[in-house]
Design a protein around this motif. Sequence first.
Motif, PDB file in Angstrom:
ATOM      1  N   LEU A 245       0.824  -1.212   0.000  1.00  0.00           N
ATOM      2  CA  LEU A 245       0.000   0.000   0.000  1.00  0.00           C
ATOM      3  C   LEU A 245       0.856   1.259   0.000  1.00  0.00           C
ATOM      4  O   LEU A 245       0.558   2.234  -0.709  1.00  0.00           O
ATOM      5  CB  LEU A 245      -0.935  -0.008   1.216  1.00  0.00           C
ATOM      6  CG  LEU A 245      -2.119  -0.969   1.151  1.00  0.00           C
ATOM      7  CD1 LEU A 245      -2.766  -1.109   2.527  1.00  0.00           C
ATOM      8  CD2 LEU A 245      -3.145  -0.495   0.125  1.00  0.00           C
ATOM      9  N   LEU A 246       1.928   1.250   0.798  1.00  0.00           N
ATOM     10  CA  LEU A 246       2.804   2.418   0.842  1.00  0.00           C
ATOM     11  C   LEU A 246       3.537   2.601  -0.484  1.00  0.00           C
ATOM     12  O   LEU A 246       3.750   3.743  -0.940  1.00  0.00           O
ATOM     13  CB  LEU A 246       3.801   2.283   1.999  1.00  0.00           C
ATOM     14  CG  LEU A 246       3.172   2.301   3.401  1.00  0.00           C
ATOM     15  CD1 LEU A 246       4.243   2.116   4.468  1.00  0.00           C
ATOM     16  CD2 LEU A 246       2.395   3.599   3.649  1.00  0.00           C
ATOM     17  N   TRP A 247       3.923   1.492  -1.102  1.00  0.00           N
ATOM     18  CA  TRP A 247       4.541   1.569  -2.436  1.00  0.00           C
ATOM     19  C   TRP A 247       3.559   2.200  -3.427  1.00  0.00           C
ATOM     20  O   TRP A 247       3.930   3.091  -4.202  1.00  0.00           O
ATOM     21  CB  TRP A 247       4.942   0.169  -2.897  1.00  0.00           C
ATOM     22  CG  TRP A 247       5.419   0.118  -4.320  1.00  0.00           C
ATOM     23  CD1 TRP A 247       6.670   0.400  -4.789  1.00  0.00           C
ATOM     24  CD2 TRP A 247       4.629  -0.223  -5.476  1.00  0.00           C
ATOM     25  NE1 TRP A 247       6.720   0.264  -6.162  1.00  0.00           N
ATOM     26  CE2 TRP A 247       5.481  -0.126  -6.603  1.00  0.00           C
ATOM     27  CE3 TRP A 247       3.309  -0.610  -5.653  1.00  0.00           C
ATOM     28  CZ2 TRP A 247       5.030  -0.405  -7.894  1.00  0.00           C
ATOM     29  CZ3 TRP A 247       2.861  -0.881  -6.940  1.00  0.00           C
ATOM     30  CH2 TRP A 247       3.715  -0.778  -8.040  1.00  0.00           C
ATOM     31  N   TYR A 248       2.306   1.753  -3.378  1.00  0.00           N
ATOM     32  CA  TYR A 248       1.285   2.299  -4.278  1.00  0.00           C
ATOM     33  C   TYR A 248       1.066   3.783  -4.011  1.00  0.00           C
ATOM     34  O   TYR A 248       0.904   4.574  -4.951  1.00  0.00           O
ATOM     35  CB  TYR A 248      -0.025   1.530  -4.090  1.00  0.00           C
ATOM     36  CG  TYR A 248      -1.182   2.086  -4.878  1.00  0.00           C
ATOM     37  CD1 TYR A 248      -1.216   1.956  -6.265  1.00  0.00           C
ATOM     38  CD2 TYR A 248      -2.223   2.757  -4.242  1.00  0.00           C
ATOM     39  CE1 TYR A 248      -2.275   2.482  -7.001  1.00  0.00           C
ATOM     40  CE2 TYR A 248      -3.288   3.283  -4.966  1.00  0.00           C
ATOM     41  CZ  TYR A 248      -3.300   3.138  -6.350  1.00  0.00           C
ATOM     42  OH  TYR A 248      -4.348   3.662  -7.072  1.00  0.00           O
ATOM     43  N   GLU A 249       1.071   4.171  -2.751  1.00  0.00           N
ATOM     44  CA  GLU A 249       0.887   5.577  -2.397  1.00  0.00           C
ATOM     45  C   GLU A 249       1.906   6.457  -3.095  1.00  0.00           C
ATOM     46  O   GLU A 249       1.581   7.551  -3.586  1.00  0.00           O
ATOM     47  CB  GLU A 249       0.983   5.746  -0.882  1.00  0.00           C
ATOM     48  CG  GLU A 249       0.814   7.162  -0.401  1.00  0.00           C
ATOM     49  CD  GLU A 249       0.822   7.270   1.120  1.00  0.00           C
ATOM     50  OE1 GLU A 249       0.553   8.379   1.626  1.00  0.00           O
ATOM     51  OE2 GLU A 249       1.093   6.266   1.796  1.00  0.00           O
ATOM     52  N   HIS A 250       3.140   5.998  -3.142  1.00  0.00           N
ATOM     53  CA  HIS A 250       4.190   6.805  -3.763  1.00  0.00           C
ATOM     54  C   HIS A 250       4.207   6.671  -5.281  1.00  0.00           C
ATOM     55  O   HIS A 250       4.834   7.488  -5.960  1.00  0.00           O
ATOM     56  CB  HIS A 250       5.548   6.435  -3.163  1.00  0.00           C
ATOM     57  CG  HIS A 250       5.730   6.923  -1.758  1.00  0.00           C
ATOM     58  ND1 HIS A 250       6.110   8.211  -1.468  1.00  0.00           N
ATOM     59  CD2 HIS A 250       5.530   6.311  -0.556  1.00  0.00           C
ATOM     60  CE1 HIS A 250       6.156   8.370  -0.146  1.00  0.00           C
ATOM     61  NE2 HIS A 250       5.810   7.234   0.423  1.00  0.00           N
ATOM     62  N   ARG A 251       3.529   5.663  -5.813  1.00  0.00           N
ATOM     63  CA  ARG A 251       3.432   5.513  -7.259  1.00  0.00           C
ATOM     64  C   ARG A 251       2.426   6.479  -7.872  1.00  0.00           C
ATOM     65  O   ARG A 251       2.554   6.856  -9.039  1.00  0.00           O
ATOM     66  CB  ARG A 251       3.017   4.080  -7.615  1.00  0.00           C
ATOM     67  CG  ARG A 251       4.095   3.038  -7.406  1.00  0.00           C
ATOM     68  CD  ARG A 251       5.125   3.082  -8.502  1.00  0.00           C
ATOM     69  NE  ARG A 251       4.556   2.711  -9.793  1.00  0.00           N
ATOM     70  CZ  ARG A 251       5.225   2.771 -10.944  1.00  0.00           C
ATOM     71  NH1 ARG A 251       6.470   3.214 -10.946  1.00  0.00           N
ATOM     72  NH2 ARG A 251       4.641   2.418 -12.076  1.00  0.00           N
ATOM     73  N   ILE A 252       1.409   6.872  -7.105  1.00  0.00           N
ATOM     74  CA  ILE A 252       0.327   7.667  -7.688  1.00  0.00           C
ATOM     75  C   ILE A 252       0.546   9.172  -7.542  1.00  0.00           C
ATOM     76  O   ILE A 252      -0.291   9.953  -7.993  1.00  0.00           O
ATOM     77  CB  ILE A 252      -1.036   7.284  -7.074  1.00  0.00           C
ATOM     78  CG1 ILE A 252      -1.072   7.567  -5.567  1.00  0.00           C
ATOM     79  CG2 ILE A 252      -1.355   5.826  -7.359  1.00  0.00           C
ATOM     80  CD1 ILE A 252      -2.433   7.293  -4.933  1.00  0.00           C
ATOM     81  N   ILE A 253       1.649   9.571  -6.918  1.00  0.00           N
ATOM     82  CA  ILE A 253       1.970  10.995  -6.830  1.00  0.00           C
ATOM     83  C   ILE A 253       3.410  11.216  -7.265  1.00  0.00           C
ATOM     84  O   ILE A 253       4.247  10.306  -7.195  1.00  0.00           O
ATOM     85  CB  ILE A 253       1.777  11.550  -5.403  1.00  0.00           C
ATOM     86  CG1 ILE A 253       2.580  10.726  -4.396  1.00  0.00           C
ATOM     87  CG2 ILE A 253       0.304  11.606  -5.034  1.00  0.00           C
ATOM     88  CD1 ILE A 253       2.547  11.307  -3.000  1.00  0.00           C
ATOM     89  N   SER A 254       3.694  12.412  -7.705  1.00  0.00           N
ATOM     90  CA  SER A 254       5.050  12.779  -8.105  1.00  0.00           C
ATOM     91  C   SER A 254       5.178  14.287  -8.004  1.00  0.00           C
ATOM     92  O   SER A 254       4.161  14.998  -7.903  1.00  0.00           O
ATOM     93  CB  SER A 254       5.331  12.323  -9.544  1.00  0.00           C
ATOM     94  OG  SER A 254       4.605  13.132 -10.466  1.00  0.00           O
TER      95      SER A 254
END
Length: 289
Positions: A245-254
């Motif tokens: 989930l934390l990996w996904y969190e950082h994938r969807i923002i930049s």
Amino acid sequence: MSKIRLFLEMIKFEHTIFALPYAYIGMVMASYYTTQSWPPLMTFVWVTLAMVGARSAAMGLNRVIDAAIDARNPRTANREIPSGKIKSVEAWLFIIGSLALLGVSAYMLNPLCFALLPLAVAVLVLYPYCKRFTWACHLVLGLADSFAPLGGWIAVTGSFDMPSLLLAGAVAVWIAAFDIIYACQDVEFDKKNGLHSIPVRFGIAGGLRLSRMMHILTIVLFALVPLYVDLGIVYWIGVAAVAGLLWYEHRIISPNDMSRIDLAFFTVNSYVASVAFVFTLADIAISLW
């Protein structure tokens, strides 16, 4: 009823899901660690009331202390106090009532919980002021939320133990990391108004890098807990799910696309807390049965 809804909106009551599951994790794990049993029902009740009081007071203090700043920020100008929907005196009465609930609950749990109450309240009061003088404000918020698992643990044991400190550390860096993400949307406003945050100090890209590092540390700390508590495969599946989930969190923002910040901040992190609680509870339940 409309006034009650305004107060619930003021304190973002739905965000309780971020911290309350960790208070339950600390409580259930402490009982399993010390007595190989479930915590008493009344401990559960008083821990729940303490968390409601603490979080309500914290959000109330944040809204009252930041009312003038919120009024200048277009993103927050419509909040209940700046918009006049809730008067400052009403908010202060709400805060006093919330602190009273916290104090009574801590007293009913055990002497150490009550003795630590002034420290907890001091951190709750300090946090809203931190953005005025330090970019480390996110860490103070993490410290405040780390009292959830630590308090749940102490409520059962009446003592500090290494697993409780690991849980508290994991929650502290997790909260601080996603607060950094949340702060990215106010960088320009904060700069103009002399406010401090990690994204202001290190830039949005630098802030997101630090947030990722802190989330990695969160997983490391969760992974160290089984060194002290006899937890099994279900707990490890939960840790892996939280990492995903934390990996996904950082994938969807930049740095170039913060359009999904609400999804990253609220939705994903509410899942993190819920998943951690459900898998920890399931693992302990299997062991006890």
